[in-house]
Design an enzyme around this catalytic site. Structure first.
Site, PDB file in Angstrom:
ATOM      1  N   GLU A   1       0.803  -1.239   0.000  1.00 14.02           N
ATOM      2  CA  GLU A   1       0.000   0.000   0.000  1.00 14.02           C
ATOM      3  C   GLU A   1       0.830   1.280   0.000  1.00 14.02           C
ATOM      4  O   GLU A   1       0.544   2.226   0.734  1.00 14.02           O
ATOM      5  CB  GLU A   1      -0.972  -0.019   1.188  1.00 14.02           C
TER       6      GLU A   1
ATOM      7  N   ASN B   1       2.019  -5.194  -3.162  1.00 13.48           N
ATOM      8  CA  ASN B   1       0.607  -5.472  -2.859  1.00 13.48           C
ATOM      9  C   ASN B   1      -0.151  -4.175  -2.593  1.00 13.48           C
ATOM     10  O   ASN B   1       0.344  -3.307  -1.865  1.00 13.48           O
ATOM     11  CB  ASN B   1       0.563  -6.365  -1.604  1.00 13.48           C
TER      12      ASN B   1
ATOM     13  N   HIS C   1     -10.598  -5.933  -2.380  1.00 11.65           N
ATOM     14  CA  HIS C   1     -11.664  -5.659  -1.404  1.00 11.65           C
ATOM     15  C   HIS C   1     -12.762  -4.920  -2.165  1.00 11.65           C
ATOM     16  O   HIS C   1     -12.680  -3.715  -2.390  1.00 11.65           O
ATOM     17  CB  HIS C   1     -11.138  -4.783  -0.263  1.00 11.65           C
TER      18      HIS C   1
ATOM     19  N   GLU D   1      -6.432 -10.509  -1.147  1.00 11.51           N
ATOM     20  CA  GLU D   1      -7.241 -10.245   0.059  1.00 11.51           C
ATOM     21  C   GLU D   1      -8.723 -10.175  -0.289  1.00 11.51           C
ATOM     22  O   GLU D   1      -9.460  -9.323   0.209  1.00 11.51           O
ATOM     23  CB  GLU D   1      -6.804  -8.927   0.729  1.00 11.51           C
TER      24      GLU D   1
ATOM     25  N   ASP E   1     -12.515 -10.056  -0.705  1.00 13.02           N
ATOM     26  CA  ASP E   1     -13.812 -10.094  -0.020  1.00 13.02           C
ATOM     27  C   ASP E   1     -14.742  -9.136  -0.750  1.00 13.02           C
ATOM     28  O   ASP E   1     -14.285  -8.179  -1.377  1.00 13.02           O
ATOM     29  CB  ASP E   1     -13.717  -9.801   1.491  1.00 13.02           C
TER      30      ASP E   1
HETATM   31  O1  G3I Z   1      -4.382  -7.504  18.933  1.00 12.96           O
HETATM   32  C1  G3I Z   1      -5.003  -6.333  19.423  1.00 12.96           C
HETATM   33  C2  G3I Z   1      -5.616  -6.585  20.760  1.00 12.96           C
HETATM   34  O2  G3I Z   1      -4.586  -6.892  21.683  1.00 12.96           O
HETATM   35  C3  G3I Z   1      -6.394  -5.339  21.182  1.00 12.96           C
HETATM   36  O3  G3I Z   1      -7.031  -5.576  22.400  1.00 12.96           O
HETATM   37  C4  G3I Z   1      -7.412  -4.975  20.140  1.00 12.96           C
HETATM   38  C5  G3I Z   1      -8.169  -3.700  20.482  1.00 12.96           C
HETATM   39  O4  G3I Z   1      -8.524  -2.974  19.339  1.00 12.96           O
HETATM   40  O5  G3I Z   1      -6.758  -4.765  18.921  1.00 12.96           O
HETATM   41  C6  G3I Z   1      -6.079  -5.913  18.457  1.00 12.96           C
HETATM   42  O6  G3I Z   1      -5.437  -5.586  17.256  1.00 12.96           O
HETATM   43  C7  G3I Z   1      -6.279  -5.463  16.134  1.00 12.96           C
HETATM   44  C8  G3I Z   1      -5.794  -6.436  15.072  1.00 12.96           C
HETATM   45  O7  G3I Z   1      -6.516  -6.247  13.882  1.00 12.96           O
HETATM   46  C9  G3I Z   1      -5.939  -7.890  15.512  1.00 12.96           C
HETATM   47  O8  G3I Z   1      -7.285  -8.198  15.712  1.00 12.96           O
HETATM   48  C10 G3I Z   1      -6.184  -4.047  15.616  1.00 12.96           C
HETATM   49  O9  G3I Z   1      -6.772  -3.150  16.543  1.00 12.96           O
HETATM   50  C11 G3I Z   1      -6.870  -3.927  14.287  1.00 12.96           C
HETATM   51  O10 G3I Z   1      -6.599  -2.635  13.753  1.00 12.96           O
HETATM   52  C12 G3I Z   1      -6.329  -4.955  13.338  1.00 12.96           C
HETATM   53  O11 G3I Z   1      -7.026  -4.840  12.113  1.00 12.96           O
HETATM   54  C13 G3I Z   1      -6.400  -5.430  11.008  1.00 12.96           C
HETATM   55  C14 G3I Z   1      -6.102  -4.361   9.969  1.00 12.96           C
HETATM   56  O12 G3I Z   1      -5.536  -4.967   8.821  1.00 12.96           O
HETATM   57  C15 G3I Z   1      -5.138  -3.320  10.501  1.00 12.96           C
HETATM   58  O13 G3I Z   1      -4.798  -2.393   9.527  1.00 12.96           O
HETATM   59  C16 G3I Z   1      -7.331  -6.466  10.425  1.00 12.96           C
HETATM   60  O14 G3I Z   1      -7.453  -7.557  11.361  1.00 12.96           O
HETATM   61  C17 G3I Z   1      -6.782  -7.003   9.109  1.00 12.96           C
HETATM   62  O15 G3I Z   1      -7.733  -7.807   8.490  1.00 12.96           O
HETATM   63  C18 G3I Z   1      -6.444  -5.828   8.191  1.00 12.96           C
HETATM   64  O16 G3I Z   1      -5.894  -6.355   7.018  1.00 12.96           O
HETATM   65  C19 G3I Z   1      -5.516  -5.386   6.032  1.00 12.96           C
HETATM   66  C20 G3I Z   1      -4.285  -5.922   5.328  1.00 12.96           C
HETATM   67  O17 G3I Z   1      -3.279  -6.203   6.269  1.00 12.96           O
HETATM   68  C21 G3I Z   1      -3.790  -4.944   4.273  1.00 12.96           C
HETATM   69  N1  G3I Z   1      -4.837  -4.573   3.353  1.00 12.96           N
HETATM   70  C22 G3I Z   1      -6.087  -4.107   3.968  1.00 12.96           C
HETATM   71  C23 G3I Z   1      -6.591  -5.118   4.978  1.00 12.96           C
HETATM   72  C24 G3I Z   1      -7.909  -4.664   5.579  1.00 12.96           C
HETATM   73  O18 G3I Z   1      -7.771  -3.507   6.328  1.00 12.96           O
END
Ligand code: G3I
Length: 303
Positions: free
Chosen positions: A128, A171, A208, A236, A238
């Site tokens: 990105e 990516n 996406h 990715e 969906d």
């Molecule tokens: O692990 C912590 C946890 O300890 C905490 O209590 C909780 C509270 O918010 O957060 C948890 O972390 C979260 C993490 O996912 C694991 O669940 C983050 O807040 C959350 O921001 C994070 O989101 C991820 C996101 O990327 C972050 O940018 C999504 O799961 C994930 O699916 C998403 O994936 C991205 C790709 O990497 C890149 N392309 C876009 C895609 C969708 O956004």
């Protein structure tokens, strides 16, 4: 074949999913994972904030869990991701000295890739990096602002040295429409890399999508990138509300491009999705196959 992975394998492709380490104790989740998918992408566990939260202190527990589990089952692994402006620890984003940041970036790439050397089929080396909207230029980030546009070339060269067997991917999202300025920006970069011999092997199109599915030009985009001499992968996938036709159109575009080597959906059940409220995946909250699942399986069969 009766599963996504086996059906994709008949045309030499993989069919993967994002996996979250925290869900591996859920038996419904793992039974679908092991039945249907032959590639996995750690959803968050290989990102910088998970692997090097403090400078030089690497933590691989959650990523190891996913990689070791996949290896034991013959599933391949995509690496995601080494250099990204998001999920980046504050100690990195506050670096202002170019030599320091270059060293930190190279060390991060080298250390993480070494850990999984030989076990990752494709790495998202840079994720990105391009701006949204009409500029077709890189987005602002600590990497661009401190190192300049050359940070991408630096990252790919370092990655090639660290694991010469891994396919090195760029990516991004919103690069599926051939007419988008962002797509053109990425295309110019890949063309430039190939012309100058900068190592790059693949472009990951995140896919996406909204409920309408892929833009009409999606297959054109895939084949135009492929014509530069790189593989393309849907990394990715969906789709809001998961309309079967939208999924079928996406998969068909990949099937129609020889260098489209695999598809990854971004989660298993709707409840596992980062956009869960849109029910964008192939399995419902109970783990049942949705109509989109059947559309994908059929289309992987070439129809
Ligand atoms: O692990 C912590 C946890 O300890 C905490 O209590 C909780 C509270 O918010 O957060 C948890 O972390 C979260 C993490 O996912 C694991 O669940 C983050 O807040 C959350 O921001 C994070 O989101 C991820 C996101 O990327 C972050 O940018 C999504 O799961 C994930 O699916 C998403 O994936 C991205 C790709 O990497 C890149 N392309 C876009 C895609 C969708 O956004």
């Amino acid at each position: 074949a009766g599963t996504l992975g086996a059906q994709a394998a008949q045309s030499g492709r993989y069919f993967g999913t994002a996996v979250a380490a925290g869900r591996l104790s859920d038996g419904t989740y793992t039974s679908i994972l092991d039945r249907e998918f032959n590639s996995v992408t750690p959803e968050n566990e290989m990102k910088w904030d998970a692997t090097e939260r403090s400078r030089g202190q690497f933590t691989f527990g959650a990523a190891d869990q996913i990689v070791n589990r996949a290896a034991a089952r013959g599933q391949r692994v995509r690496g995601h991701t080494l250099v990204w402006h998001s999920q980046l620890p504050g100690w990195v984003s506050s670096i202002r000295d170019a030599n320091t940041l270059r060293g930190v970036m190279n060390n991060h790439i080298t250390t993480v890739m070494n850990r999984y050397k030989g076990r990752i089929h494709s790495w998202d080396v840079v994720n990105e990096a391009f701006a949204d909207g009409g500029s077709g230029q890189l987005r602002g980030s600590v990497f661009r602002d401190v190192l300049g546009n050359g940070f991408l070339e630096q990252a790919f060269r370092t990655a090639r040295t660290a694991d010469p067997a891994a396919k090195l991917c760029y990516n991004d999202y919103n690069i599926e429409d051939w007419n988008a300025a962002k797509t053109q920006g990425v295309y110019r970069m890949v063309r430039d890399f190939k012309a100058r011999g900068v190592p790059i092997d693949c472009v990951g199109l995140q896919a996406h999508f909204g409920a309408g599915g892929p833009p009409a030009s999606f297959q054109t985009t895939l084949s135009n990138f492929a014509a530069l001499g790189v593989d393309v992968q849907i990394t990715e996938l969906d789709i809001a509300q998961a309309p079967p036709n939208a999924y079928a159109n996406t998969v068909r575009a990949c099937m129609n491009v020889a260098r489209c080597t695999g598809i990854t959906v971004w989660g298993i059940r709707d409840s596992d999705s980062w956009r869960a409220s849109e029910n964008p995946l192939l399995f419902d909250r109970g783990g049942n196959k949705k109509p989109a699942y059947n559309a994908v399986l059929t289309t992987l069969g070439g129809t």
